[in-house]
Design a protein around this motif. Structure first.
Motif, PDB file in Angstrom:
ATOM      1  N   VAL A 221       0.815  -1.219   0.000  1.00 59.53           N
ATOM      2  CA  VAL A 221       0.000   0.000   0.000  1.00 59.53           C
ATOM      3  C   VAL A 221       0.849   1.271   0.000  1.00 59.53           C
ATOM      4  CG1 VAL A 221      -1.938  -1.142   1.116  1.00 59.53           C
ATOM      5  CG2 VAL A 221      -0.193  -0.013   2.517  1.00 59.53           C
ATOM      6  N   ASP A 222       2.129   1.152   0.279  1.00 59.79           N
ATOM      7  CA  ASP A 222       3.037   2.294   0.195  1.00 59.79           C
ATOM      8  C   ASP A 222       4.470   1.778   0.224  1.00 59.79           C
ATOM      9  OD1 ASP A 222       3.793   1.857   2.945  1.00 59.79           O
ATOM     10  OD2 ASP A 222       2.111   3.084   3.596  1.00 59.79           O
ATOM     11  N   GLY A 223       5.444   2.704   0.152  1.00 55.42           N
ATOM     12  CA  GLY A 223       6.831   2.298   0.082  1.00 55.42           C
ATOM     13  C   GLY A 223       7.316   1.559   1.314  1.00 55.42           C
ATOM     14  N   GLN A 224       6.855   1.978   2.495  1.00 52.05           N
ATOM     15  CA  GLN A 224       7.271   1.306   3.724  1.00 52.05           C
ATOM     16  C   GLN A 224       6.742  -0.122   3.772  1.00 52.05           C
ATOM     17  OE1 GLN A 224       9.426   2.420   5.996  1.00 52.05           O
ATOM     18  NE2 GLN A 224       9.244   0.453   7.070  1.00 52.05           N
ATOM     19  N   ASP A 225       5.488  -0.295   3.401  1.00 53.35           N
ATOM     20  CA  ASP A 225       4.896  -1.631   3.334  1.00 53.35           C
ATOM     21  C   ASP A 225       5.668  -2.504   2.346  1.00 53.35           C
ATOM     22  OD1 ASP A 225       3.058  -3.719   3.736  1.00 53.35           O
ATOM     23  OD2 ASP A 225       1.783  -3.027   2.095  1.00 53.35           O
ATOM     24  N   ALA A 226       6.046  -1.927   1.209  1.00 56.23           N
ATOM     25  CA  ALA A 226       6.817  -2.664   0.202  1.00 56.23           C
ATOM     26  C   ALA A 226       8.171  -3.088   0.752  1.00 56.23           C
ATOM     27  CB  ALA A 226       7.000  -1.807  -1.045  1.00 56.23           C
ATOM     28  N   TRP A 227       8.849  -2.178   1.447  1.00 48.98           N
ATOM     29  CA  TRP A 227      10.172  -2.507   1.998  1.00 48.98           C
ATOM     30  C   TRP A 227      10.074  -3.637   3.024  1.00 48.98           C
ATOM     31  CZ3 TRP A 227      14.950  -2.217   0.755  1.00 48.98           C
ATOM     32  CH2 TRP A 227      15.951  -2.429   1.715  1.00 48.98           C
ATOM     33  N   GLU A 228       9.047  -3.595   3.861  1.00 48.20           N
ATOM     34  CA  GLU A 228       8.858  -4.662   4.842  1.00 48.20           C
ATOM     35  C   GLU A 228       8.611  -6.000   4.162  1.00 48.20           C
ATOM     36  OE1 GLU A 228       5.700  -3.172   7.257  1.00 48.20           O
ATOM     37  OE2 GLU A 228       6.940  -1.596   8.171  1.00 48.20           O
ATOM     38  N   LYS A 229       7.860  -6.002   3.085  1.00 48.01           N
ATOM     39  CA  LYS A 229       7.613  -7.243   2.345  1.00 48.01           C
ATOM     40  C   LYS A 229       8.901  -7.736   1.677  1.00 48.01           C
ATOM     41  CE  LYS A 229       2.647  -7.035   1.367  1.00 48.01           C
ATOM     42  NZ  LYS A 229       2.246  -6.156   2.462  1.00 48.01           N
ATOM     43  N   LEU A 230       9.712  -6.824   1.176  1.00 45.05           N
ATOM     44  CA  LEU A 230      10.996  -7.208   0.589  1.00 45.05           C
ATOM     45  C   LEU A 230      11.896  -7.852   1.625  1.00 45.05           C
ATOM     46  CD1 LEU A 230      11.787  -4.119  -1.670  1.00 45.05           C
ATOM     47  CD2 LEU A 230      11.425  -6.459  -2.466  1.00 45.05           C
ATOM     48  N   GLU A 231      11.928  -7.299   2.813  1.00 44.79           N
ATOM     49  CA  GLU A 231      12.802  -7.811   3.866  1.00 44.79           C
ATOM     50  C   GLU A 231      12.328  -9.154   4.409  1.00 44.79           C
ATOM     51  OE1 GLU A 231      15.870  -5.765   5.548  1.00 44.79           O
ATOM     52  OE2 GLU A 231      15.604  -6.118   3.402  1.00 44.79           O
ATOM     53  N   MET A 232      11.019  -9.387   4.370  1.00 49.44           N
ATOM     54  CA  MET A 232      10.463 -10.608   4.946  1.00 49.44           C
ATOM     55  C   MET A 232      10.518 -11.802   4.011  1.00 49.44           C
ATOM     56  SD  MET A 232       7.086  -9.175   6.928  1.00 49.44           S
ATOM     57  CE  MET A 232       6.500 -10.860   7.189  1.00 49.44           C
ATOM     58  N   GLY A 233      10.377 -11.568   2.702  1.00 51.19           N
ATOM     59  CA  GLY A 233      10.240 -12.686   1.783  1.00 51.19           C
ATOM     60  C   GLY A 233      11.308 -12.724   0.719  1.00 51.19           C
ATOM     61  N   PRO A 234      11.276 -13.763  -0.133  1.00 54.23           N
ATOM     62  CA  PRO A 234      12.215 -13.849  -1.256  1.00 54.23           C
ATOM     63  C   PRO A 234      12.063 -12.675  -2.210  1.00 54.23           C
ATOM     64  CG  PRO A 234      11.084 -15.936  -0.888  1.00 54.23           C
ATOM     65  CD  PRO A 234      10.386 -14.930  -0.046  1.00 54.23           C
ATOM     66  N   ALA A 235      13.137 -12.325  -2.881  1.00 56.25           N
ATOM     67  CA  ALA A 235      13.125 -11.178  -3.779  1.00 56.25           C
ATOM     68  C   ALA A 235      12.155 -11.399  -4.936  1.00 56.25           C
ATOM     69  CB  ALA A 235      14.526 -10.920  -4.324  1.00 56.25           C
ATOM     70  N   PRO A 236      11.377 -10.371  -5.284  1.00 59.98           N
ATOM     71  CA  PRO A 236      10.480 -10.498  -6.438  1.00 59.98           C
ATOM     72  C   PRO A 236      11.253 -10.439  -7.747  1.00 59.98           C
ATOM     73  CG  PRO A 236      10.410  -8.267  -5.596  1.00 59.98           C
ATOM     74  CD  PRO A 236      11.275  -9.043  -4.649  1.00 59.98           C
ATOM     75  N   MET A 237      10.616 -10.887  -8.810  1.00 64.36           N
ATOM     76  CA  MET A 237      11.224 -10.837 -10.129  1.00 64.36           C
ATOM     77  C   MET A 237      11.239  -9.410 -10.668  1.00 64.36           C
ATOM     78  SD  MET A 237      10.192 -13.203 -13.353  1.00 64.36           S
ATOM     79  CE  MET A 237      11.205 -13.299 -14.829  1.00 64.36           C
ATOM     80  N   ILE A 238      10.272  -8.592 -10.232  1.00 69.10           N
ATOM     81  CA  ILE A 238      10.154  -7.214 -10.698  1.00 69.10           C
ATOM     82  C   ILE A 238       9.357  -6.418  -9.670  1.00 69.10           C
ATOM     83  CG2 ILE A 238       8.030  -7.658 -11.999  1.00 69.10           C
ATOM     84  CD1 ILE A 238       9.067  -5.694 -14.130  1.00 69.10           C
ATOM     85  N   CYS A 239       9.627  -5.113  -9.576  1.00 67.25           N
ATOM     86  CA  CYS A 239       8.870  -4.224  -8.704  1.00 67.25           C
ATOM     87  C   CYS A 239       8.325  -3.074  -9.534  1.00 67.25           C
ATOM     88  CB  CYS A 239       9.765  -3.687  -7.587  1.00 67.25           C
ATOM     89  SG  CYS A 239       8.956  -2.490  -6.496  1.00 67.25           S
ATOM     90  N   CYS A 240       6.996  -2.858  -9.472  1.00 65.34           N
ATOM     91  CA  CYS A 240       6.345  -1.722 -10.135  1.00 65.34           C
ATOM     92  C   CYS A 240       5.832  -0.800  -9.039  1.00 65.34           C
ATOM     93  CB  CYS A 240       5.190  -2.191 -11.007  1.00 65.34           C
ATOM     94  SG  CYS A 240       5.692  -3.076 -12.482  1.00 65.34           S
ATOM     95  N   CYS A 241       6.307   0.441  -9.049  1.00 72.64           N
ATOM     96  CA  CYS A 241       6.079   1.301  -7.891  1.00 72.64           C
ATOM     97  C   CYS A 241       5.638   2.705  -8.283  1.00 72.64           C
ATOM     98  CB  CYS A 241       7.377   1.355  -7.081  1.00 72.64           C
ATOM     99  SG  CYS A 241       7.267   2.324  -5.578  1.00 72.64           S
ATOM    100  N   ASP A 242       4.612   3.191  -7.598  1.00 77.93           N
ATOM    101  CA  ASP A 242       4.159   4.567  -7.751  1.00 77.93           C
ATOM    102  C   ASP A 242       5.198   5.520  -7.152  1.00 77.93           C
ATOM    103  OD1 ASP A 242       2.375   6.636  -8.376  1.00 77.93           O
ATOM    104  OD2 ASP A 242       1.524   6.590  -6.360  1.00 77.93           O
TER     105      ASP A 242
END
Length: 248
Positions: free
Chosen positions: A32-53
């Motif tokens: 839902v925002d950049g902080q939420d995205a960073w937390e998801k990145l730190e918790m799980g395996p790296a995504p293949m791609i990130c699309c970000c507002d």
């Protein structure tokens, strides 16, 4: 494989998520925002791609990009910035920080998909060997490769099942042997990203949830490679592949 979609606006995020889901190999994770995205990145395996507002509360798209590019773990993730046409100065700044591409809102799905396909094709070269190269290297037919992939995915699923039944990684029978087998299988089939995830599992032995996430991601990587093979070759039926794998 995962695609991380980041946008604080619900409708825009839904549109981006649907665009990413049009690629059959991708499983979409929303933030839902950049902080939420960073937390998801730190918790799980790296995504293949990130699309970000760009404009978001707590952590903007530019600030998230800075964190990603400054992280040894995430620095190579393809990063697509989604911006308004009036915000091209931000895009120019983002180029110096290492964006892979940018999409202007409101976007045209066909045009955006074409650009994203090029990025994903390049990402696949790092993540997995092209199926044709694997076929040539192993000197096997496409249906045989599918059997190998199916067997490896089953091996991973059994490991995950046994892990769920245990309290920690040490309780799973013959962990070292299983990890070695998974790693060898991934390398044999040209699954570079999955092989790397296997190597990370021993470092996560105190956190059973992260190990489970890694195993799920490995299964997704194997399934994605199966889809790539299906898309390029005429294959035996799923039932035939299962029978062949059972006999192996």
């Amino acid at each position: 494989m995962r695609a991380l979609v980041v946008d604080d606006d619900v409708v825009s995020r839904m549109a981006l998520a649907d665009l990413m889901r049009s690629f059959i190999e991708l499983k979409v994770v929303e933030a839902v925002d950049g902080q939420d995205a960073w937390e998801k990145l730190e918790m799980g395996p790296a995504p293949m791609i990130c699309c970000c507002d760009v404009q978001m509360p707590r952590l903007s798209g530019i600030d998230l990009l800075k964190r990603v590019r400054g992280s040894s773990r995430h620095k190579d993730i393809p990063f697509v910035l989604v911006t308004a046409a009036s915000d091209l100065d931000t895009v120019r700044k983002a180029v110096t920080l290492g964006i892979s591409h940018y999409i202007v809102k409101p976007f045209h799905a066909r045009e955006a998909r074409g650009s994203l396909q090029k990025i994903l094709n390049a990402a696949w070269e790092r993540i997995a060997e092209p199926p044709s190269a694997t076929l040539n290297r192993l000197n096997i037919a496409p249906d045989q490769l599918m059997t190998y992939l199916y067997s490896l995915r089953g091996q991973c699923a059994v490991f995950a099942r046994d892990l769920r039944r245990s309290k920690n990684l040490q309780d799973v029978q013959d962990v070292v042997g299983r990890l070695k087998g998974l790693h060898t299988g991934c390398l044999t089939l040209g699954l570079h990203y999955a092989a790397g995830l296997v190597m990370q599992i021993p470092d996560e032995k105190s956190d059973i949830e992260r190990v489970e996430q890694a195993l799920i991601e490995i299964e997704l990587a194997i399934s994605s490679q199966e889809e790539r093979v299906r898309a390029r070759h005429s294959l035996a039926s799923g039932a035939a592949i299962k029978r062949s794998a059972a006999q192996a």
